[in-house]
Enzyme design. Structure first.
Site, PDB file in Angstrom:
ATOM      1  N   LYS A   1      -8.022  12.605 -11.103  1.00 14.41           N
ATOM      2  CA  LYS A   1      -9.158  11.700 -11.271  1.00 14.41           C
ATOM      3  C   LYS A   1      -9.580  11.529 -12.736  1.00 14.41           C
ATOM      4  CE  LYS A   1     -11.005  12.622  -6.640  1.00 14.41           C
ATOM      5  NZ  LYS A   1     -12.202  13.042  -5.885  1.00 14.41           N
TER       6      LYS A   1
ATOM      7  N   TYR B   1     -10.263   4.015  -0.154  1.00 11.96           N
ATOM      8  CA  TYR B   1     -11.363   4.701   0.525  1.00 11.96           C
ATOM      9  C   TYR B   1     -11.928   3.862   1.671  1.00 11.96           C
ATOM     10  CZ  TYR B   1     -11.378   8.052  -3.345  1.00 11.96           C
ATOM     11  OH  TYR B   1     -11.033   9.009  -4.253  1.00 11.96           O
TER      12      TYR B   1
ATOM     13  N   ASN C   1     -14.426  16.008  -8.954  1.00 11.05           N
ATOM     14  CA  ASN C   1     -13.735  17.224  -8.547  1.00 11.05           C
ATOM     15  C   ASN C   1     -12.243  17.197  -8.877  1.00 11.05           C
ATOM     16  OD1 ASN C   1     -12.809  15.456  -6.604  1.00 11.05           O
ATOM     17  ND2 ASN C   1     -13.808  16.471  -4.895  1.00 11.05           N
TER      18      ASN C   1
ATOM     19  N   HIS D   1      -7.639  14.120  -5.996  1.00 17.14           N
ATOM     20  CA  HIS D   1      -7.614  13.707  -4.589  1.00 17.14           C
ATOM     21  C   HIS D   1      -6.238  14.079  -4.061  1.00 17.14           C
ATOM     22  CE1 HIS D   1      -7.486  11.156  -1.005  1.00 17.14           C
ATOM     23  NE2 HIS D   1      -6.268  10.852  -1.412  1.00 17.14           N
TER      24      HIS D   1
ATOM     25  N   GLU E   1      -1.587   5.965   1.829  1.00 19.28           N
ATOM     26  CA  GLU E   1      -1.973   6.020   0.423  1.00 19.28           C
ATOM     27  C   GLU E   1      -0.785   5.802  -0.510  1.00 19.28           C
ATOM     28  OE1 GLU E   1      -4.055   9.751   0.138  1.00 19.28           O
ATOM     29  OE2 GLU E   1      -5.784   8.982   1.256  1.00 19.28           O
TER      30      GLU E   1
END
Length: 141
Positions: free
Chosen positions: A15, A55, A118, A121, A132
């Protein structure tokens, strides 16, 4: 459920927070040291349309707008990893979603203090991985 074949694949997104903090090499090194193979890798910025597709199950949830803003805020690294039970292995290496609660020794446990920012992913199931990977790397069947 998931095959024990070494052909299993998963998608990982390193990320924007990890890219900004210079952690891309450290994160990739952990996957490589575990014995996972990199089948594809690209650095790019997620646009709003891709965020909504990636998402899709979250777009109507209250936490999604700030997540979308964060995920589209700068470059990220998308990679496809393969190996034996790679989905479970990668999720164990990445650690719990909330970096404040992730176990030391995991990527999030060592480097994250946030639930949203965080660092990575990782696909959570074979179906998610397939969907994905098709979004991020349509050239890989």
């Amino acid at each position: 459920m998931s095959s024990s074949s070494s052909d299993e694949r998963t998608l990982v997104l390193i990320k924007p927070d990890a890219v900004r903090r210079g952690l891309v090499g450290e994160i990739i090194a952990r996957f490589e040291r575990k014995g996972l193979r990199i089948d594809a890798l690209v650095s790019r910025t997620m646009d709003a349309a891709l965020a909504d597709e990636h998402y899709a199950e979250h777009v109507d949830k209250a936490f999604y707008p700030p997540l979308k803003d964060f995920m589209t805020s700068g470059p990220l690294v998308a990679l496809v990893l393969s190996g034996d039970q790679v989905i479970d292995v990668v999720r164990a290496l990445v650690g719990a979603t909330d970096g404040r609660k992730a176990v030391a020794g995991t990527i999030r446990g060592d480097f994250s203090l946030s639930n949203r920012e965080n660092l990575a992913h990782a696909s959570d199931s074979p179906d998610s991985a397939k969907r994905e990977i098709a979004l991020w790397f349509p050239e890989l069947d």
